[in-house]
Design a protein around this motif. Structure first.
Motif, mmCIF file in Angstrom:
data_model
loop_
_atom_site.group_PDB
_atom_site.id
_atom_site.type_symbol
_atom_site.label_atom_id
_atom_site.label_comp_id
_atom_site.label_asym_id
_atom_site.label_seq_id
_atom_site.Cartn_x
_atom_site.Cartn_y
_atom_site.Cartn_z
ATOM 1 N N SER A 1 -29.010 49.851 0.446
ATOM 2 C CA SER A 1 -30.427 50.021 0.121
ATOM 3 C C SER A 1 -31.115 48.658 0.078
ATOM 4 C CB SER A 1 -30.580 50.701 -1.244
ATOM 5 O OG SER A 1 -30.055 49.850 -2.252
ATOM 6 N N GLY A 2 -32.439 48.730 -0.079
ATOM 7 C CA GLY A 2 -33.226 47.502 -0.121
ATOM 8 C C GLY A 2 -32.979 46.689 -1.371
ATOM 9 N N CYS A 3 -32.911 47.375 -2.527
ATOM 10 C CA CYS A 3 -32.701 46.610 -3.758
ATOM 11 C C CYS A 3 -31.333 45.931 -3.744
ATOM 12 C CB CYS A 3 -32.886 47.468 -5.002
ATOM 13 S SG CYS A 3 -31.770 48.860 -5.122
ATOM 14 N N PHE B 1 -42.887 43.517 -4.266
ATOM 15 C CA PHE B 1 -41.967 44.595 -4.628
ATOM 16 C C PHE B 1 -40.610 44.312 -3.996
ATOM 17 C CE2 PHE B 1 -39.718 48.608 -4.242
ATOM 18 C CZ PHE B 1 -39.814 49.087 -5.531
ATOM 19 N N GLY C 1 -37.595 46.037 -5.517
ATOM 20 C CA GLY C 1 -36.651 47.088 -5.886
ATOM 21 C C GLY C 1 -36.640 47.360 -7.377
ATOM 22 N N GLN D 1 -39.346 46.479 4.270
ATOM 23 C CA GLN D 1 -40.351 47.433 4.748
ATOM 24 C C GLN D 1 -40.983 46.990 6.081
ATOM 25 O OE1 GLN D 1 -44.347 49.656 2.959
ATOM 26 N NE2 GLN D 1 -42.732 49.034 1.616
HETATM 27 C C1 PLP Z 1 -38.620 49.691 -0.564
HETATM 28 C C2 PLP Z 1 -38.503 48.231 -0.741
HETATM 29 C C3 PLP Z 1 -37.429 47.670 -1.457
HETATM 30 C C4 PLP Z 1 -36.421 48.508 -2.200
HETATM 31 O O1 PLP Z 1 -35.658 49.286 -1.341
HETATM 32 P P1 PLP Z 1 -34.760 50.484 -1.963
HETATM 33 O O2 PLP Z 1 -33.984 50.954 -0.765
HETATM 34 O O3 PLP Z 1 -35.706 51.509 -2.492
HETATM 35 O O4 PLP Z 1 -33.915 49.905 -2.998
HETATM 36 C C5 PLP Z 1 -37.343 46.300 -1.516
HETATM 37 N N1 PLP Z 1 -38.238 45.517 -0.908
HETATM 38 C C6 PLP Z 1 -39.278 46.015 -0.210
HETATM 39 C C7 PLP Z 1 -40.222 45.084 0.468
HETATM 40 C C8 PLP Z 1 -39.460 47.385 -0.118
HETATM 41 O O5 PLP Z 1 -40.500 47.880 0.541
#
Ligand code: PLP
Length: 391
Positions: free
Chosen positions: A94-96, A127, A129, A217
């Protein structure tokens, strides 16, 4: 009542299946998906080549462990490094998690250089996470409230403001990295001047800080290049990816290059699922299809056309503040909170989203056709005009 924890205000709709840019709900109603699961479904829904590649992989191997060598994982790492001109990749889910890896890497990088309280510069409205470290890095009080004590080791500055970074450089010891989104997504599709990333690169070089870009994103073709930083002609030291990487199969990545490469040694970081054969195949197939079908060029031209159409049809409206973004990551900022537009669009069969209270966010999949983009505009523009005409 659902037994799900109450973590989302959900729209009143349940989907059963999709095809391309379209989704169908349990009543058979059809929706144009201009959100793509928040920049996730790069290839839309049920892409035939993607479905076939995943089905074949599921029939062979879904998961082994990272205690073994994983061929599919090596291939996706090679591909990402080739595209980004970077050197090594850590795969997660995931992103976080990708950002957690980046934050840990920056701290380790500092500690290896004798900095015992390494500090990372982060941005207002960022943003990153919802884990403890990434919500601490996030610049939104709503995300942090109630979860104190926050993780230490971050200093916050305004976005798109090089002077603020120089001030921190002059007054704060122990800085090791800058963590920044090339385009702020949740923060309202904020697109800094191209000189911003170039200036950051220069400051980071002067101070031997790591330039860490969160492209979770905005990355992976959405802006019309593989990565948003490529528009600025620079290279980061660390980059994080997730959302669109697996076209819906969870996978995240933290890439490192130059002085950031080689920071982690066995035992420093890990993930049970990270980069398993299924997720790695999803990512590799996504990138291959993007290449074969020239989806970057498509995102650039279709996105520019949509933006220009939005400008023509809405630019003159009194309540429209700006129309921002690049390629297929677009935001329409209104002069008042506009969350109610999401529900109205849903009723009309259009999936969009509002972020930062007053920014309508469009994140169509990269397979959107010109005709579908036209339908998007024909549904969305009257909704906005009507909304602004209220009261
Ligand atoms: C959505 C997002 C995250 C977090 O991603 P998750 O998969 O929800 O943990 C981190 N950074 C950015 C820029 C995002 O848009």
């Amino acid at each position: 009542m659902s037994h799900l924890m109450n973590t989302y205000n959900r729209q009143p709709v349940t989907f059963t299946h999709g095809e391309g840019a379209w989704l169908w709900d349990i009543n058979g109603k059809r929706y144009l998906d201009a959100l793509s699961g928040i920049a996730v479904n790069t290839l839309g829904h049920a892409h035939p080549k993607f479905t076939a590649a995943l089905s074949a992989q599921i029939g062979k191997l879904i998961h082994v462990s990272n205690v073994y060598q994983i061929r599919e994982q090596e291939l996706i790492a090679d591909k990402l490094c080739e595209l980004a001109k970077m050197q090594e990749v850590f795969l997660c889910n995931s992103g976080c998690e990708a950002n957690e890896a980046a934050i840990k890497l920056a701290r380790m990088y500092g500690n290896q250089r004798g900095i015992d309280t390494p500090t990372i510069i982060v941005m207002e409205k960022a943003f990153h996470g919802r884990t403890l470290a990434t919500l601490s890095a996030t610049g939104n009080r709503k995300v942090q409230a109630g979860f104190e004590p926050l993780v230490k080791g971050f200093v916050r500055v305004p976005y798109d403001d090089l002077e603020a970074i120089r001030q921190v450089a002059a007054h704060t010891p122990n800085i090791v990295a800058v963590l920044v989104e090339p385009i702020q997504g949740e923060g309202g599709i904020r697109t800094p001047d191209i000189s911003y990333l170039q200036g950051l690169r220069k400051i980071c070089d002067e101070h031997e800080w790591l330039l860490m870009l969160d492209e979770v994103q905005c990355g992976l073709g959405r802006t019309g290049k593989w990565f948003a930083f490529q528009h600025a002609g620079i290279l980061p030291d660390v980059m994080t990816l997730a959302k669109g990487l697996g076209s819906g199969v969870p996978i995240g990545a933290c890439l490192a290059a130059g002085k950031a490469a080689g920071t982690f040694k066995p035992g420093n970081h890990g993930s049970t699922f990270g980069g398993n054969p299924l997720a790695s195949t999803a990512a590799l197939t996504t990138l291959n299809i993007m290449e074969q079908d020239k989806l970057l060029e498509h995102a650039a031209t279709l996105g520019a056309w949509i933006k220009q159409q939005l400008q023509t049809r809405l630019g003159g409206e009194k309540g429209v503040v700006t129309i921002r973004g690049q390629g297929l990551i677009l935001g329409i900022e209104l002069d008042k909170p506009c969350a109610e537009i999401v529900g109205k669009a849903l009723t009309n069969g259009l999936l969009i989203n509002v972020t930062a209270d007053n920014v309508i966010r469009l994140l169509p999949s990269l397979i959107f056709s010109q005709a579908e983009a036209q339908q998007l505009l024909d549904m969305l523009c009257p909704l906005i005009t009507d909304f602004l005409a209220q009261e």
